[in-house]
Design an enzyme around this catalytic site. Sequence first.
Site, short mmCIF file in Angstrom:
data_model
loop_
_atom_site.label_atom_id
_atom_site.label_comp_id
_atom_site.label_asym_id
_atom_site.label_seq_id
_atom_site.Cartn_x
_atom_site.Cartn_y
_atom_site.Cartn_z
N ARG A 283 -7.27 -12.24 32.64
CA ARG A 283 -6.31 -11.85 31.60
C ARG A 283 -5.47 -13.01 31.09
O ARG A 283 -4.89 -12.93 30.01
CB ARG A 283 -5.40 -10.73 32.12
CG ARG A 283 -6.10 -9.38 32.13
CD ARG A 283 -5.17 -8.21 32.37
NE ARG A 283 -5.93 -6.98 32.20
CZ ARG A 283 -6.14 -6.07 33.16
NH1 ARG A 283 -5.61 -6.26 34.36
NH2 ARG A 283 -6.86 -5.00 32.91
N PHE A 403 -8.52 -3.96 24.25
CA PHE A 403 -9.55 -4.31 25.25
C PHE A 403 -8.95 -4.95 26.50
O PHE A 403 -7.78 -5.30 26.54
CB PHE A 403 -10.68 -5.12 24.66
CG PHE A 403 -10.40 -6.49 24.09
CD1 PHE A 403 -11.41 -7.13 23.40
CD2 PHE A 403 -9.19 -7.14 24.25
CE1 PHE A 403 -11.20 -8.41 22.87
CE2 PHE A 403 -8.97 -8.41 23.73
CZ PHE A 403 -9.98 -9.04 23.05
N GLU A 404 -9.79 -5.02 27.53
CA GLU A 404 -9.39 -5.44 28.88
C GLU A 404 -8.27 -4.54 29.45
O GLU A 404 -7.38 -4.99 30.14
CB GLU A 404 -8.96 -6.91 28.89
CG GLU A 404 -10.09 -7.87 28.59
CD GLU A 404 -9.75 -9.32 28.86
OE1 GLU A 404 -8.85 -9.57 29.67
OE2 GLU A 404 -10.41 -10.19 28.27
N GLY A 405 -8.37 -3.26 29.14
CA GLY A 405 -7.39 -2.28 29.58
C GLY A 405 -6.36 -2.05 28.49
O GLY A 405 -5.63 -2.97 28.12
#
Length: 600
Positions: A283, A403-405
């Site tokens: 992240r 995206f990425e959660g």
Amino acid sequence: MAKDTKNHETDGEVKGDGELDQSFARSLCAGEILENIIFPYPKMKEEEKSTCRSIIDSIHSWLEPKRDEFRKWDVAGHLPDELIKEMKEIGLFSLIIPEEFGGVGLSTTAYSRIIQELSNFDGSTAITVGAHSSIGMRGLLMFGTDAQKAQYLPKLASGEMIAAYCLTEAGSGSDAASIKTKAVRDGNDWILNGEKIWITNGGMADYFTVFARTDTPEGKITAFIVTRSMSGLSTGPHEDKMGLRGSSTTTVRFDNVRVPADHVLGEVGKGFKVAVKILNNGRTGLGGGSVGAMKHLISLATQQAKMRKQFGQSIIEFGLIKQKIGQMVIDCYTAEAVVNMVSGTIDKKYTDYAVEAAISKVVASDNLWKTVDEALQIAAGNGYMREFPYERMMRDCRINRIFEGTNEILHLFIALTAMADAATVFKDVKKSVDEIRSGKLVNVFTDPIKGFGPFVEVSKRWLANSTGIGSAEMTKAHPALADQQEIFVSHARMLSALSDKLIVRHGKNIIHKQLATKRLAQVIIDLYTLACTLSRVTLAIEEKGLEGAAQEIQIAKSFAFQADERIKGIIVRMDNNDDEIIKGLADFVAEKEKFNWDNI
């Protein structure tokens, strides 16, 4: 559990393993301020700074002459093959790969800074590199065997193979545990069937980190290394996206793909752990990219405001414009403080940084969205025209909050993890908490509060009997930041009680009180951001003196004031809010499936 006695030396500090499993953000909800984790502010070593500057200079020389091309690539929805070739030649696919495999071997902090530089130029270019390194082949570095690394890392470093991360499926979204792609054992191999959607680099990748349901005694999900050369793997057409249009995004389909047993990544059945750890670790790339875009927008906005004249003067002289640009600076500086802190935490070999990584993603992506909106507003009509970069940057950055959660999921994860940690004071619920920590009962993508029930009733007793929450202290911020440090400490002392208040009020039903848990998450986010900012400004004062760091001190003062006001408002709204009214209106409209009022 016994811990080994290894020490880890980082920038002159020696940390034992007992300290490396601690989390600053999580400990706040237990009434602790572990300031040794965030002071001193992390710095790159001089040798790596030199390498980083060299790479940044190369990127600048390479991309600056191409600025007029970015819009063409966006309209075409394709990055030129020649550009991808140049990316390989510059070494942009080798940034985090160890030198022994042909890579540059950058730290997490330095890698994040390089992604920041790429995003200063073009989002599609940055995401192509980021999807490769941040998530696509990150699992190989973290979980790969020596044989797997030897086989693939040299090819990934050279760009002979580009990597993609295959998790998302139609209908699963953030609920990774519900994936339907399936792998079944066939002798020593696995037969893989299913489809992944919205895969960045899908059309150009030769290396795929794939997550599939295995339903084995060892666990339900397994991670696999899959290559394009394996029969039965195919990719769909390029997706017509709102933003990041130049980057390759496709479906990836698996039709009876035979995957050798030695291509399992990590352990059989432990793929969910692999997926989450990759996302947590990667992240900072997304955060760095967001910061880079913010810095470019600030440059564009100030140039535009100085050039544009209204009522006989440059609009930069107007208070409302100054307010916008000043807030952009605060948002960028504090986001960078958080992203660099998380990167430094990873580089120092801390093991528990999931909450901090989630915070960095939320802060960076939200702040970028505010910044691009205000920069476009300052540009006015020009900002709306495709001739200028604002509208493209707005489209490019919108996905960062998804995206990425999604940021909504991450808010819940932050808050619910913190409330789970608060219950660790009870020995009679230790088993439940251990299960929470191990991921057996909860995770960021499914139901973070499942298994929470066993200690809800006990937490009422803790709230009634506990004392000494106010003993938490922070002492390492510079004396010039004493007032801002006190704001942090006062709210940190309150946070634990606020968490318990929610537990007592809602009990097992807390999982359904998402508006309340989001408020708690915002308090944690603000406190962590403030702590990172105080640490960063303290270092600036130590290195530059009070005069040299004068503007950074002002940033800390302004952010502390804003965070203080937000947190005070949240405390009030915990008891006095319109949550049920809002949800009731949503239920009403959902039943009608339309806005139900008109004036005719």
